[in-house]
Design a protein around this motif. Structure first.
Motif, PDB file in Angstrom:
ATOM      1  N   MET A  30     -11.012 -57.522 -30.714  1.00  0.00           N
ATOM      2  CA  MET A  30     -12.418 -57.863 -30.465  1.00  0.00           C
ATOM      3  C   MET A  30     -13.257 -56.605 -30.305  1.00  0.00           C
ATOM      4  O   MET A  30     -14.364 -56.495 -30.865  1.00  0.00           O
ATOM      5  CB  MET A  30     -12.535 -58.743 -29.212  1.00  0.00           C
ATOM      6  CG  MET A  30     -11.985 -60.153 -29.365  1.00  0.00           C
ATOM      7  SD  MET A  30     -12.090 -61.116 -27.837  1.00  0.00           S
ATOM      8  CE  MET A  30     -13.868 -61.388 -27.731  1.00  0.00           C
ATOM      9  N   LYS A  76      -5.748 -59.904 -28.746  1.00  0.00           N
ATOM     10  CA  LYS A  76      -7.120 -60.328 -28.968  1.00  0.00           C
ATOM     11  C   LYS A  76      -8.155 -59.302 -28.514  1.00  0.00           C
ATOM     12  O   LYS A  76      -9.091 -58.975 -29.241  1.00  0.00           O
ATOM     13  CB  LYS A  76      -7.363 -61.676 -28.277  1.00  0.00           C
ATOM     14  CG  LYS A  76      -6.512 -62.806 -28.837  1.00  0.00           C
ATOM     15  CD  LYS A  76      -6.786 -64.118 -28.111  1.00  0.00           C
ATOM     16  CE  LYS A  76      -5.933 -65.249 -28.669  1.00  0.00           C
ATOM     17  NZ  LYS A  76      -6.219 -65.540 -30.089  1.00  0.00           N
ATOM     18  N   LEU A  77      -8.010 -58.804 -27.282  1.00  0.00           N
ATOM     19  CA  LEU A  77      -9.039 -57.932 -26.727  1.00  0.00           C
ATOM     20  C   LEU A  77      -9.238 -56.650 -27.528  1.00  0.00           C
ATOM     21  O   LEU A  77     -10.382 -56.308 -27.864  1.00  0.00           O
ATOM     22  CB  LEU A  77      -8.726 -57.614 -25.260  1.00  0.00           C
ATOM     23  CG  LEU A  77      -9.783 -56.787 -24.524  1.00  0.00           C
ATOM     24  CD1 LEU A  77     -11.129 -57.500 -24.537  1.00  0.00           C
ATOM     25  CD2 LEU A  77      -9.335 -56.508 -23.087  1.00  0.00           C
ATOM     26  N   ASN A  98      -8.303 -65.595 -33.894  1.00  0.00           N
ATOM     27  CA  ASN A  98      -7.409 -66.719 -33.633  1.00  0.00           C
ATOM     28  C   ASN A  98      -6.004 -66.516 -34.197  1.00  0.00           C
ATOM     29  O   ASN A  98      -5.054 -67.173 -33.783  1.00  0.00           O
ATOM     30  CB  ASN A  98      -7.998 -68.013 -34.212  1.00  0.00           C
ATOM     31  CG  ASN A  98      -8.200 -67.919 -35.719  1.00  0.00           C
ATOM     32  OD1 ASN A  98      -8.658 -66.904 -36.238  1.00  0.00           O
ATOM     33  ND2 ASN A  98      -7.867 -68.980 -36.436  1.00  0.00           N
ATOM     34  N   ASP A 113     -12.388 -65.842 -27.438  1.00  0.00           N
ATOM     35  CA  ASP A 113     -11.896 -64.759 -28.295  1.00  0.00           C
ATOM     36  C   ASP A 113     -12.711 -64.668 -29.580  1.00  0.00           C
ATOM     37  O   ASP A 113     -12.185 -64.500 -30.679  1.00  0.00           O
ATOM     38  CB  ASP A 113     -10.413 -64.946 -28.609  1.00  0.00           C
ATOM     39  CG  ASP A 113     -10.103 -66.293 -29.245  1.00  0.00           C
ATOM     40  OD1 ASP A 113     -10.960 -67.200 -29.182  1.00  0.00           O
ATOM     41  OD2 ASP A 113      -8.992 -66.454 -29.805  1.00  0.00           O
ATOM     42  N   MET A 143     -11.941 -60.902 -22.153  1.00  0.00           N
ATOM     43  CA  MET A 143     -12.462 -61.440 -23.414  1.00  0.00           C
ATOM     44  C   MET A 143     -13.805 -62.121 -23.206  1.00  0.00           C
ATOM     45  O   MET A 143     -14.700 -62.027 -24.051  1.00  0.00           O
ATOM     46  CB  MET A 143     -11.451 -62.415 -24.023  1.00  0.00           C
ATOM     47  CG  MET A 143     -10.201 -61.750 -24.576  1.00  0.00           C
ATOM     48  SD  MET A 143      -9.155 -62.899 -25.503  1.00  0.00           S
ATOM     49  CE  MET A 143      -8.563 -63.956 -24.174  1.00  0.00           C
ATOM     50  N   TRP A 154     -17.323 -61.562 -25.083  1.00  0.00           N
ATOM     51  CA  TRP A 154     -17.960 -62.768 -25.650  1.00  0.00           C
ATOM     52  C   TRP A 154     -19.440 -62.836 -25.283  1.00  0.00           C
ATOM     53  O   TRP A 154     -20.305 -62.914 -26.172  1.00  0.00           O
ATOM     54  CB  TRP A 154     -17.212 -63.995 -25.152  1.00  0.00           C
ATOM     55  CG  TRP A 154     -17.718 -65.320 -25.623  1.00  0.00           C
ATOM     56  CD1 TRP A 154     -17.385 -65.962 -26.777  1.00  0.00           C
ATOM     57  CD2 TRP A 154     -18.639 -66.188 -24.935  1.00  0.00           C
ATOM     58  NE1 TRP A 154     -18.037 -67.176 -26.858  1.00  0.00           N
ATOM     59  CE2 TRP A 154     -18.812 -67.341 -25.739  1.00  0.00           C
ATOM     60  CE3 TRP A 154     -19.332 -66.106 -23.728  1.00  0.00           C
ATOM     61  CZ2 TRP A 154     -19.660 -68.384 -25.365  1.00  0.00           C
ATOM     62  CZ3 TRP A 154     -20.173 -67.147 -23.363  1.00  0.00           C
ATOM     63  CH2 TRP A 154     -20.326 -68.267 -24.181  1.00  0.00           C
ATOM     64  N   VAL A 210      -8.978 -65.039 -18.634  1.00  0.00           N
ATOM     65  CA  VAL A 210      -9.617 -64.561 -19.870  1.00  0.00           C
ATOM     66  C   VAL A 210     -10.890 -63.772 -19.567  1.00  0.00           C
ATOM     67  O   VAL A 210     -11.779 -63.673 -20.409  1.00  0.00           O
ATOM     68  CB  VAL A 210      -9.938 -65.743 -20.812  1.00  0.00           C
ATOM     69  CG1 VAL A 210      -8.661 -66.412 -21.281  1.00  0.00           C
ATOM     70  CG2 VAL A 210     -10.859 -66.759 -20.134  1.00  0.00           C
ATOM     71  N   ASN A 235      -4.125 -70.377 -22.308  1.00  0.00           N
ATOM     72  CA  ASN A 235      -5.190 -70.652 -23.269  1.00  0.00           C
ATOM     73  C   ASN A 235      -5.107 -72.050 -23.858  1.00  0.00           C
ATOM     74  O   ASN A 235      -6.108 -72.747 -24.011  1.00  0.00           O
ATOM     75  CB  ASN A 235      -5.139 -69.611 -24.399  1.00  0.00           C
ATOM     76  CG  ASN A 235      -5.589 -68.249 -23.927  1.00  0.00           C
ATOM     77  OD1 ASN A 235      -6.191 -68.134 -22.875  1.00  0.00           O
ATOM     78  ND2 ASN A 235      -5.284 -67.224 -24.706  1.00  0.00           N
TER      79      ASN A 235
END
Length: 437
Positions: free
Chosen positions: A410, A406-407, A401, A256, A175, A179, A172, A229
């Motif tokens: 984000m 996700k990336l 979520n 995430d 991400m 973060w 991860v 995850n």
């Protein structure tokens, strides 16, 4: 002959006359001196010095050098103004810090008063609608012997015994970088990454991110280094126990998540657990009466049920209390016995299931966080981005979520809320498009 005879006598008389004149002159001089000294004690022989009335170490400057002195004086004044501005900024920061301490002290005072009332001598119930039970359990006594190395790190990083904790491995990394970049942008100092492998530890150190690498632990480390995850998410319940035993409140965070404000400014701290919701409106997030219809029952066909959408185990605040530690123990124990279980489902079951025959429920207090401030990606992509008013709202965090991509989402969230790109969220579908293997 007569002149020769009279010579010695005349010389004697002449000497006497000279002595008398000298004496008389001295007397006259003394008298005149006394007279002038009496009449003009300061002004008769006044000596004027060009340095008179000047401060010690300074001299009168010529006209040509006065402008130089003025320039130097202006420079000194500018430096003094700059220094005062810096001091003013420092005082503003201290004032903000003292206000926050005052707020925390007031919360602690209220909690202490409630605890004394609940645990003190037996007392009668007050008038109708005035009775309040104790919702906040007392914190445990810190035990630094549990993990002295972690205790030292937390002492340096945590603020008011509170800290954001994320657990991550190399899978991860991308991400994780988004973060901690968002956290730094907001200016949140009390955050920590629990690195599950050497690479993540190195990444954090090279970026100035507080990091804690756990001591080798067979079984747990194999999951941490190679797990997906869900496996890592389940592992956190065992790791977080030490934080609570050390007396720290933890804001548990998946990677995430994009931070847009400081979440510690929006917590209530009146419950053992405060969690964001998977709900997307008032009913689903905060609970509702769901009616189950069974026509075969006739008159009793409608059965009322109380429902609430799940608490998100990827973002919740947990205080160092006995019910909180019991919650972590229960979830970790169940996950170790059934690795295929979903940690979020187990987390909610242990938190909400009531006591019943053969089962003792967990007596932990809980609070649902504002779903617009602590926003999940369903709320964002289904509702907020399509509403002109809601788009003006700035959430505290956004948790991706509900979507597997996700990336990119984000990065789009950062572009929309931080970089001001109004169309950054538009290319993404409301739901997820799963690719077939």
């Amino acid at each position: 002959m007569a002149d020769h005879r009279d010579g010695p006598l005349m010389r004697d008389k002449s000497k006497e006359n000279v002595q008398c004149q000298i004496t008389l002159a001295i007397v006259i001089g003394i008298v005149l001196g006394c007279v002038f000294a009496f009449l003009y004690p300061y002004e008769l022989f006044t000596y004027y010095s060009p340095f008179q009335d000047q401060p010690f170490g300074k001299t009168n400057l010529k006209a040509g050098s006065s402008s130089c002195e003025s320039s130097e004086r202006i420079g000194v004044l500018k430096l003094e103004i700059a220094s005062l501005s810096e001091k003013n900024a420092e005082l503003n920061i201290k004032l903000k810090f003292l206000r926050k301490q005052l707020r925390l002290a007031e919360q602690g005072r209220d909690y202490a008063q409630k605890q004394v009332m609940a645990l003190g001598e037996n007392h009668k119930a007050g008038p109708f609608n005035t009775v309040k039970g104790l919702r906040t359990n007392p914190t445990v006594f810190p035990d630094e012997s549990v993990n002295p190395r972690l205790a030292k790190i937390l002492e340096e990083v945590a603020v008011h015994k509170e800290i954001i904790v994320a657990i991550a491995n190399s899978k991860v990394q991308s991400m994780l970088e988004v973060w901690f970049t968002s956290i730094k942008k907001v200016g949140i100092p009390n955050h920590l990454v629990v690195a599950l492998d050497d690479h993540i530890e190195s990444i954090c150190k090279s970026n100035g991110v507080p990091v804690y690498k756990r001591d080798p632990d067979e079984g747990i480390d194999s999951i941490g280094k190679t797990g997906d995850n869900h496996a890592v998410s389940g592992l956190k319940f065992r790791i977080l126990r030490e934080f609570l035993q050390l007396g720290y409140s933890v804001l548990v965070s998946d990677v995430d998540i994009v931070y847009l404000q400081n979440p510690f400014d929006y917590l209530y701290r009146d419950s053992d657990v405060e969690s964001m919701s998977d709900g997307y409106n008032n009913k689903t997030a905060y609970g509702f009466d769901d009616v189950f219809d069974e026509p075969a029952m006739g008159w009793a066909r409608y059965a009322h049920t109380m429902r609430i959408w799940a608490y998100n185990s990827g973002f919740f605040y947990i205080r160092p209390t006995l019910p909180s530690i019991e919650l972590l123990d229960r979830v970790a124990s169940r996950l170790s016995k059934d690795p295929d279980s979903w940690d979020q489902a187990v987390f909610n079951e242990e938190l909400f299931y009531p006591s019943h025959p053969g089962y003792d429920g967990l007596h932990a207090s809980k609070r649902t966080l504002d779903f617009y401030l602590f926003m999940n990606s369903k709320v964002l992509f289904k509702m907020v981005r399509k509403d002109a008013r809601l788009k003006k709202l700035k959430p505290v965090i956004v948790h991706v979520n509900y979507h597997p991509d996700k990336l990119p989402r984000m990065n789009a969230i950062v572009d929309f809320y931080v970089n001001g790109k109004q169309d950054a969220l538009e290319p993404f579908p409301v739901g997820s498009v799963w690719q077939k293997k």
